[in-house]
Scaffold this active site. Sequence first.
Site, PDB file in Angstrom:
ATOM      1  N   GLY A 200       0.837  -1.186   0.000  1.00  0.00           N
ATOM      2  CA  GLY A 200       0.000   0.000   0.000  1.00  0.00           C
ATOM      3  C   GLY A 200       0.874   1.238   0.000  1.00  0.00           C
ATOM      4  O   GLY A 200       2.088   1.171   0.243  1.00  0.00           O
ATOM      5  N   TYR A 201       0.236   2.371  -0.252  1.00  0.00           N
ATOM      6  CA  TYR A 201       0.949   3.632  -0.368  1.00  0.00           C
ATOM      7  C   TYR A 201       0.495   4.597   0.706  1.00  0.00           C
ATOM      8  O   TYR A 201      -0.672   4.981   0.764  1.00  0.00           O
ATOM      9  CB  TYR A 201       0.753   4.227  -1.771  1.00  0.00           C
ATOM     10  CG  TYR A 201       1.469   3.397  -2.789  1.00  0.00           C
ATOM     11  CD1 TYR A 201       2.775   3.689  -3.144  1.00  0.00           C
ATOM     12  CD2 TYR A 201       0.876   2.268  -3.332  1.00  0.00           C
ATOM     13  CE1 TYR A 201       3.467   2.884  -4.029  1.00  0.00           C
ATOM     14  CE2 TYR A 201       1.559   1.459  -4.222  1.00  0.00           C
ATOM     15  CZ  TYR A 201       2.851   1.777  -4.567  1.00  0.00           C
ATOM     16  OH  TYR A 201       3.530   0.979  -5.442  1.00  0.00           O
ATOM     17  N   ILE A 202       1.427   4.976   1.565  1.00  0.00           N
ATOM     18  CA  ILE A 202       1.159   5.973   2.601  1.00  0.00           C
ATOM     19  C   ILE A 202       1.061   7.349   1.960  1.00  0.00           C
ATOM     20  O   ILE A 202       0.256   8.178   2.346  1.00  0.00           O
ATOM     21  CB  ILE A 202       2.254   5.932   3.683  1.00  0.00           C
ATOM     22  CG1 ILE A 202       2.180   4.586   4.414  1.00  0.00           C
ATOM     23  CG2 ILE A 202       2.118   7.101   4.653  1.00  0.00           C
ATOM     24  CD1 ILE A 202       3.340   4.331   5.346  1.00  0.00           C
TER      25      ILE A 202
END
Length: 155
Positions: free
Chosen positions: A28-30
């Site tokens: 996932g991408y913060i």
Amino acid sequence: MALEIERKFLVNNFDPSIADQSNRIVQGYIHSDENKTVRVRIKGDKGFITIKGKSDNEGLSRYEWEKEIPVEEVNELLKLCEGGVIDKIRYDVSVNNHTYEVDVFSGDNEGLTVAEIELSSTDEHFIKPDWLGKEVTGDTKYYNALLMQNPYKNW
């Protein structure tokens, strides 16, 4: 920081039996924008946090920093990510003295299969196996961070 140089291709008729190994990847991408991405990932039984800088104009290279972190921490950080996760199986395929990373996506990106090859220079010669399709290096819609925002199922 290391400079990452890679080329990306669509894949035609991939046979997973030619792979040297495979791992499930959930990531996932913060944070993601055109200048940088901050990604967390579980690859097999290991966790990582990665920061990538802006790609050059051709999409061939960018700065990358990565650190292994505990899987438990990745699981907590995944709760902070933008809009869900990318789920894929990565197959490592040796071709001469290079390794192609072939990603077979599932979930909202099911049906998409891409291969990346990391190079030591932008003009390095490499063998293109017959299962490679169209080159998509620099085409941002194939960036994992953008597949979160506009998944393959919506194309």
